[in-house]
Design an enzyme around this catalytic site. Structure first.
Site, PDB file in Angstrom:
ATOM      1  N   LYS A 169      26.597  89.309  12.547  1.00 52.96           N
ATOM      2  CA  LYS A 169      25.758  88.297  13.217  1.00 52.96           C
ATOM      3  C   LYS A 169      24.416  88.162  12.498  1.00 52.96           C
ATOM      4  O   LYS A 169      23.541  89.025  12.614  1.00 52.96           O
ATOM      5  CB  LYS A 169      25.481  88.688  14.674  1.00 52.96           C
ATOM      6  CG  LYS A 169      24.719  87.599  15.410  1.00 52.96           C
ATOM      7  CD  LYS A 169      23.982  88.123  16.613  1.00 52.96           C
ATOM      8  CE  LYS A 169      22.491  88.031  16.516  1.00 52.96           C
ATOM      9  NZ  LYS A 169      21.907  86.799  16.030  1.00 52.96           N
ATOM     10  N   GLU A 193      17.414  99.955  11.317  1.00 53.87           N
ATOM     11  CA  GLU A 193      16.299  99.682  10.391  1.00 53.87           C
ATOM     12  C   GLU A 193      15.277  98.891  11.180  1.00 53.87           C
ATOM     13  O   GLU A 193      15.481  97.704  11.439  1.00 53.87           O
ATOM     14  CB  GLU A 193      16.779  98.863   9.192  1.00 53.87           C
ATOM     15  CG  GLU A 193      17.800  99.552   8.314  1.00 53.87           C
ATOM     16  CD  GLU A 193      17.225 100.710   7.526  1.00 53.87           C
ATOM     17  OE1 GLU A 193      15.987 100.816   7.407  1.00 53.87           O
ATOM     18  OE2 GLU A 193      18.018 101.538   7.060  1.00 53.87           O
ATOM     19  N   CYS A 211       9.089  94.301   6.823  1.00 55.69           N
ATOM     20  CA  CYS A 211       9.052  95.565   7.571  1.00 55.69           C
ATOM     21  C   CYS A 211       8.216  96.591   6.812  1.00 55.69           C
ATOM     22  O   CYS A 211       7.586  97.443   7.404  1.00 55.69           O
ATOM     23  CB  CYS A 211      10.469  96.071   7.781  1.00 55.69           C
ATOM     24  SG  CYS A 211      11.420  96.098   6.275  1.00 55.69           S
ATOM     25  N   GLU A 213       2.768  96.701  14.683  1.00 53.94           N
ATOM     26  CA  GLU A 213       3.295  95.859  13.608  1.00 53.94           C
ATOM     27  C   GLU A 213       2.936  94.404  13.902  1.00 53.94           C
ATOM     28  O   GLU A 213       3.250  93.892  14.973  1.00 53.94           O
ATOM     29  CB  GLU A 213       4.822  96.002  13.536  1.00 53.94           C
ATOM     30  CG  GLU A 213       5.426  95.179  12.429  1.00 53.94           C
ATOM     31  CD  GLU A 213       6.937  95.364  12.324  1.00 53.94           C
ATOM     32  OE1 GLU A 213       7.626  95.192  13.335  1.00 53.94           O
ATOM     33  OE2 GLU A 213       7.406  95.692  11.223  1.00 53.94           O
TER      34      GLU A 213
HETATM   35  P1  NAD Z   1      14.689  90.847  16.362  1.00 49.83           P
HETATM   36  O1  NAD Z   1      14.855  92.244  16.811  1.00 49.83           O
HETATM   37  O2  NAD Z   1      14.070  89.876  17.292  1.00 49.83           O
HETATM   38  O3  NAD Z   1      16.118  90.226  15.964  1.00 49.83           O
HETATM   39  C1  NAD Z   1      16.964  90.851  15.029  1.00 49.83           C
HETATM   40  C2  NAD Z   1      18.398  90.459  15.311  1.00 49.83           C
HETATM   41  O4  NAD Z   1      18.786  90.976  16.587  1.00 49.83           O
HETATM   42  C3  NAD Z   1      18.622  88.944  15.383  1.00 49.83           C
HETATM   43  O5  NAD Z   1      19.850  88.646  14.766  1.00 49.83           O
HETATM   44  C4  NAD Z   1      18.694  88.700  16.882  1.00 49.83           C
HETATM   45  O6  NAD Z   1      19.451  87.560  17.258  1.00 49.83           O
HETATM   46  C5  NAD Z   1      19.384  89.956  17.362  1.00 49.83           C
HETATM   47  N1  NAD Z   1      19.194  90.260  18.794  1.00 49.83           N
HETATM   48  C6  NAD Z   1      18.249  89.802  19.636  1.00 49.83           C
HETATM   49  N2  NAD Z   1      18.416  90.354  20.873  1.00 49.83           N
HETATM   50  C7  NAD Z   1      19.493  91.165  20.792  1.00 49.83           C
HETATM   51  C8  NAD Z   1      20.151  92.036  21.713  1.00 49.83           C
HETATM   52  N3  NAD Z   1      19.742  92.152  22.988  1.00 49.83           N
HETATM   53  N4  NAD Z   1      21.194  92.766  21.275  1.00 49.83           N
HETATM   54  C9  NAD Z   1      21.606  92.692  19.986  1.00 49.83           C
HETATM   55  N5  NAD Z   1      21.040  91.869  19.078  1.00 49.83           N
HETATM   56  C10 NAD Z   1      19.989  91.116  19.473  1.00 49.83           C
HETATM   57  O7  NAD Z   1      13.881  90.925  14.982  1.00 49.83           O
HETATM   58  P2  NAD Z   1      13.399  89.736  14.051  1.00 49.83           P
HETATM   59  O8  NAD Z   1      12.242  89.054  14.702  1.00 49.83           O
HETATM   60  O9  NAD Z   1      14.571  88.916  13.638  1.00 49.83           O
HETATM   61  O10 NAD Z   1      12.899  90.540  12.753  1.00 49.83           O
HETATM   62  C11 NAD Z   1      11.652  91.133  12.678  1.00 49.83           C
HETATM   63  C12 NAD Z   1      11.730  92.622  12.919  1.00 49.83           C
HETATM   64  O11 NAD Z   1      12.711  93.214  12.047  1.00 49.83           O
HETATM   65  C13 NAD Z   1      10.443  93.338  12.587  1.00 49.83           C
HETATM   66  O12 NAD Z   1      10.147  94.286  13.588  1.00 49.83           O
HETATM   67  C14 NAD Z   1      10.730  94.050  11.270  1.00 49.83           C
HETATM   68  O13 NAD Z   1       9.956  95.176  11.020  1.00 49.83           O
HETATM   69  C15 NAD Z   1      12.175  94.374  11.416  1.00 49.83           C
HETATM   70  N6  NAD Z   1      12.787  94.565  10.099  1.00 49.83           N
HETATM   71  C16 NAD Z   1      13.060  95.829   9.676  1.00 49.83           C
HETATM   72  C17 NAD Z   1      13.599  96.049   8.413  1.00 49.83           C
HETATM   73  C18 NAD Z   1      13.882  97.447   7.905  1.00 49.83           C
HETATM   74  O14 NAD Z   1      14.549  97.558   6.893  1.00 49.83           O
HETATM   75  N7  NAD Z   1      13.408  98.489   8.537  1.00 49.83           N
HETATM   76  C19 NAD Z   1      13.877  94.957   7.581  1.00 49.83           C
HETATM   77  C20 NAD Z   1      13.594  93.684   8.041  1.00 49.83           C
HETATM   78  C21 NAD Z   1      13.052  93.492   9.308  1.00 49.83           C
END
Ligand code: NAD
Length: 489
Positions: free
Chosen positions: A185, A260, A294, A391
């Site tokens: 997804k 992650e 991130c 963050e």
């Molecule tokens: P997010 O957590 O809002 O969404 C990430 C994914 O999770 C999306 O595909 C979203 O649709 C899905 N999602 C949302 N609610 C869900 C649920 N209840 N159950 C399962 N999946 C669900 O994050 P974002 O805004 O897309 O990305 C930003 C965040 O990602 C930041 O906190 C960043 O630090 C983190 N990030 C971490 C890394 C790493 O390698 N550590 C890399 C990139 C981004």
């Protein structure tokens, strides 16, 4: 340009299951935007739990065959996916820029990283075949033990929007190399580049059901996928709040997770560091992808002898950045990905005002349209400030001056997160000795943030669980099996 990449004003209402596009059972849609033009690119289905059921059944059907496929053959499929991306390198980079808003040069880097990742795991899977049946060091009595690595099963992979095609490559390539079948997804915010993977998978001739791609949001697909009992393992990249929800869901049925998550990474500049190098690494660490990383190094800890000069150099460099059309050559920074991300960052700027934080960064003229935020350096931010601890995911840098390395290290480690860090010092040995004392999964010494596929990626503390890339990234999708039997004489 293939039809799949000509995304203007299309409705994406189909899911890729069993190598065919089938209508989603969902009846809600979300807009997919171009963050520079603030225009609609497409509407995408929010998905439905019934889509997840179908995809899991397809992945279950495909698992025995894919698991039994020789590693070298799986490697050939991965190589074919890499070639599929390579063939589409230009249109895919443009599509990624249109959907995400990152400068085109950065989108090309993403493509190259993704291609390299599939190529790397194409080789690694061959090596996996060669190590199957490794004999353990001679042990008890007349017994011989051998080690085998089996695919963990059906994996649910969930990714965010900030590095389209890269976050997915870091999961898909090792999962497929390991022999797992996948329900993937991508983020509902950047589905356009990711859905082209379906076309590439078909072209590569992957057996039906091996890689199923579901478009949708957290409610329609993410949560149902996380709690689906047919999923043997979850690998999630995204925010801490959602990561915790995924981990709770995985607790049902005792299913493993890789996470992650977020970061609040420090960059340490020692007394004798090169000022120009420090400025460049600080700028790249907070301005690349408009700070939506991130691993953004959003906390600067600089020796007091250099602090004023470095602050001035950063302010001057920020003032010179060209914010504009991400597709145009010469643009240094594009818009943030959407209006809510801009509101989030502006919210932190409002907190900075309330707290009386000092910024001397000259105000940059923003383009008339697009979800832009100008980069900004805040000086001597208290460690109790929310800007210092949370963050932000935008181009806001917090700085503090320190008296010595010990103070810098203590402040660097005083964080819930532990994803990454950068050290800028006179000598690489000096930087490396500081790096050894930092609580972070990746530390770059006098270097920009390289993340090659043979490396490792992941965080300590609340930045996550597990590692991606390299051997660790493959092992995340494998179960070790030990077979003991009498030695034949
Ligand atoms: P997010 O957590 O809002 O969404 C990430 C994914 O999770 C999306 O595909 C979203 O649709 C899905 N999602 C949302 N609610 C869900 C649920 N209840 N159950 C399962 N999946 C669900 O994050 P974002 O805004 O897309 O990305 C930003 C965040 O990602 C930041 O906190 C960043 O630090 C983190 N990030 C971490 C890394 C790493 O390698 N550590 C890399 C990139 C981004």
């Amino acid at each position: 340009m293939p039809a799949s990449m000509n995304a203007s004003n299309v409705t994406l209402s189909e899911q890729f299951i069993d190598n065919v596009w089938v209508p989603s059972r969902g009846n809600k849609y979300r807009p997919v935007l171009d963050p520079y033009h603030e225009s609609l690119l497409a509407e995408v289905t929010c998905g439905d739990p019934a889509d997840v059921d179908l995809a899991v059944i397809a992945a279950q059907r495909a698992l025995p065959g894919w698991r039994a496929t020789p590693e070298a053959t799986r490697g050939e499929y991965l190589e074919a996916i890499a070639s599929g991306l390579e063939t589409r390198r230009h249109p895919l980079a443009e599509l990624s820029t249109r959907n995400n808003g990152k400068p085109l040069a950065e989108a090309y880097q993403d493509l190259d990283d993704a291609i390299a990742c599939y190529r790397y795991y194409a080789k690694v899977t061959v090596a996996l075949g060669q190590r199957q049946g490794t004999v353990e060091e001679a042990g008890q009595r007349d017994l011989e033990a051998r080690h085998y690595w089996d695919a963990i099963g059906i994996v649910g992979l969930i990714t965010p929007w900030n590095f389209p095609l890269v976050s997915s490559a870091w999961k898909l390539a090792p999962a497929l190399a390991a022999g797992c079948t996948v329900v993937f997804k991508p983020s509902e915010i950047t589905p356009l580049p990711e859905r082209v993977l379906a076309e590439i998978v078909m072209e590569a001739g992957l057996p039906p059901g091996v890689l199923n791609l579901l478009l949708g949001d957290g409610e329609g697909i993410g949560a149902p996928l996380s709690r689906h009992p047919g999923i043997d393992k979850l690998s999630f990249t995204g925010s801490n709040a959602v990561g915790e929800a995924v981990m709770s869901a995985a607790a049902q049925g005792v299913r493993p997770v890789s996470l992650e998550l977020g970061g609040k990474s420090p960059i340490l500049v020692t007394e004798d560091a090169d000022l120009g190098l420090a400025r460049d690494l600080v700028m790249a660490g907070i301005c690349y992808n408009a700070g939506q990383m991130c691993s953004a190094t959003s906390r600067l800890l600089v020796h007091e002898r250099l602090a004023d000069d470095l602050y001035s150099a950063i302010d001057a460099a920020m003032a010179e950045l060209h914010l504009g059309a991400p597709m145009t050559q010469g643009t240094d920074m594009g818009p943030l990905v959407n209006a809510s991300q801009r509101e989030r960052v502006q919210g932190y700027m409002a907190i900075a005002n309330e707290e009386g934080l000092i910024s001397e960064t000259p105000a940059l003229a923003l383009p008339e349209r697009g979800f832009f935020v100008a980069p900004r350096l805040y000086r001597e931010v208290p460690t109790t400030s929310r800007l210092w601890r949370e963050e932000i995911f935008g181009p806001l840098l917090c700085a503090r001056r320190v008296a010595n390395d010990d103070e810098a290290i203590a402040l660097a480690n005083d964080s819930d997160f532990g994803l990454a860090a950068t050290v800028v010092a006179d000598e690489p040995d000096h930087a490396a000795s500081i790096a050894r004392r930092l609580e972070a999964g990746n530390v770059w010494c006098n270097s920009d943030q390289v993340a090659p596929p043979q490396g490792s990626w992941g965080g300590m503390k609340r930045s996550g669980i597990g590692r991606e890339l390299g051997d660790s990234g493959l092992n995340a999708y494998l179960e070790l099996k030990r077979i003991t039997r009498p030695i034949k004489h």
